[in-house]
Write a protein that holds these residues in place. Sequence first.
Motif, mmCIF file in Angstrom:
data_model
loop_
_atom_site.group_PDB
_atom_site.id
_atom_site.type_symbol
_atom_site.label_atom_id
_atom_site.label_comp_id
_atom_site.label_asym_id
_atom_site.label_seq_id
_atom_site.Cartn_x
_atom_site.Cartn_y
_atom_site.Cartn_z
ATOM 1 N N PRO A 1 0.793 -1.232 0.000
ATOM 2 C CA PRO A 1 0.000 0.000 0.000
ATOM 3 C C PRO A 1 0.825 1.282 0.000
ATOM 4 N N ILE A 2 2.017 1.223 0.565
ATOM 5 C CA ILE A 2 2.856 2.431 0.566
ATOM 6 C C ILE A 2 3.214 2.811 -0.872
ATOM 7 N N VAL B 1 1.417 1.872 -3.523
ATOM 8 C CA VAL B 1 0.145 2.264 -4.146
ATOM 9 C C VAL B 1 -0.112 3.749 -3.880
ATOM 10 N N SER B 2 0.051 4.137 -2.618
ATOM 11 C CA SER B 2 -0.195 5.525 -2.234
ATOM 12 C C SER B 2 0.759 6.481 -2.954
ATOM 13 N N LYS B 3 2.011 6.057 -3.133
ATOM 14 C CA LYS B 3 2.978 6.920 -3.833
ATOM 15 C C LYS B 3 2.586 7.101 -5.295
ATOM 16 N N ILE C 1 -0.405 6.979 -6.483
ATOM 17 C CA ILE C 1 -1.612 7.814 -6.497
ATOM 18 C C ILE C 1 -1.271 9.282 -6.292
ATOM 19 N N SER C 2 -0.322 9.536 -5.384
ATOM 20 C CA SER C 2 -0.019 10.937 -5.071
ATOM 21 C C SER C 2 1.048 11.514 -5.995
ATOM 22 N N ASP D 1 4.233 10.612 -6.221
ATOM 23 C CA ASP D 1 5.617 10.547 -5.701
ATOM 24 C C ASP D 1 6.445 9.651 -6.611
ATOM 25 N N MET E 1 -3.949 7.312 -12.637
ATOM 26 C CA MET E 1 -3.279 8.271 -11.756
ATOM 27 C C MET E 1 -1.915 8.693 -12.324
#
Lengths: 285, 285
Positions: free
Chosen positions: A123-124, A126-128, A130-131, A133, A176
């Motif tokens: 998930p870390i 995945v979140s990167k 999405i944002s 990064d 994304m």
Amino acid sequence: MAKILDGKEVAAALKDELVAEVDRLRKQGITPGLCLVMAGSRPDSQSYINSAVKRCSSIGIDCRVKKLPEDVTQGDFLKIIDDLNTDPKINGIMVMRPLPQYISENTIKYKISPEKDVDCLNPINVSKVISGDDDGFAPCTPAAVIEILDYYGIKVEGKRTVVIGRSMVVGRPLAMMLLARNATVTICHTRTRNLAEETKKGEILIAAAGKAKMVTKDMVSNGAVVIDVGINFDESGKMCGDVDFDSVCPIASSITPVPGGVGAVTSTVLAKHVIEALKLQKGIY
Amino acid sequence: MAKILDGKEVAAALKDELVAEVDRLRKQGITPGLCLVMAGSRPDSQSYINSAVKRCSSIGIDCRVKKLPEDVTQGDFLKIIDDLNTDPKINGIMVMRPLPQYISENTIKYKISPEKDVDCLNPINVSKVISGDDDGFAPCTPAAVIEILDYYGIKVEGKRTVVIGRSMVVGRPLAMMLLARNATVTICHTRTRNLAEETKKGEILIAAAGKAKMVTKDMVSNGAVVIDVGINFDESGKMCGDVDFDSVCPIASSITPVPGGVGAVTSTVLAKHVIEALKLQKGIY
């Protein structure tokens, strides 16, 4: 007729860069290492592993394959991930999905070290993605789409870009990634009404629906760039994409074939991620 | 004229449910607790805190406010988050953003316990929102949009839904939440060409651009549902949204006002998240 966006050519150019990079690293006494983990005996997973090992080895990456029985326990599986997380010779870990029945993907994904997670399970990462990064790892397939667009100089900024499919492996992260490159992105899926109306709006149309030849001529606007992420088999057992290539090719401005399109780039992107992972772990810039 | 989607009415109905829920929990000897953390003295953060504390207290949640100096060190800030993570009386933590200059949001977000992260700062919750997992916490503002749609029975499934704005606080997570509800979602932003052409396609149009009155009549199709997430101030210092309400109201089928729309629901959604967090932590279903 559309220009063919040749995945093999994209992969070859990327490979040249990566081989040079691995040579530089080897001169510092460092060799990147990848471990592919497979539980069970799905032929598609085996076939992916064969081609990934061949490709990554040819680039100079040490490849290891960890094969586990179909009925491996969750505890044993987690132990293996733990060992790989701390193994200094392994820079990238790729777990083949779908996982067998006794293994919870929801548990495994948190266990795999984000720094070694070269296909974006954690998930870390995945979140990167999405944002936006850049220091995480995107899944290899959407990253391969971006490689093709970049190689052929196809700019997405400000363009109406339609993605068919919303999986966590392709559709959502790809949407994304395109958004981070300033595309105006529409995500369509099985519940979309008037799908053809939506897809015809795409200056760039990306099919990641997993349904053989579902994108037909009447769904594509003249001059669109068409990227086909699908890998399916038609009635006669022949590999085909999500796009009905023969009918769409005459009206698109450019198109990826299947085979020889996106699928031809993914294992080279995997190699790229392993090398990036090594540099991240060693603090090499 | 459009039907007014009244945020205060939505919030009042939600509050009734939450008050009943807190009463049930109190009978078991449990009181939900929230801590709001604010560094520095931004008036907008202070104003948000005042209204959140008032609302959450009126629902029966114990509220604590941790005010820190503008020049708080990263170490001190992290220590406070650590203490709150382990404090059994605190079920939800909300850190006011933007953070002051010496504090890295990128560090804080990993520190805050995902189970107490009621406004979706931690990447684990971001990933859950993206993948459509229901056991995480979405940011309160997009969750408030969903509450309004649900309250008024506005179905998004299969509908062309256009989101203007791609922030991590509203636009992106909201797009993914709408996608999980089977909307066909388009994300527009500052780099979108022909913005009006895109926004006119929306049967549901959501403005989260942060620019006063930027959505004008010519950007909205007849009969569209218009949700305004913006909180801005016009030339005369009066609060207004991203939508030019007076010109859009006559052609929309329904519309949220500003003030009294989305912003009127967010602090009640925060209370909802704190109660959900408590139940998650205590294993109450």
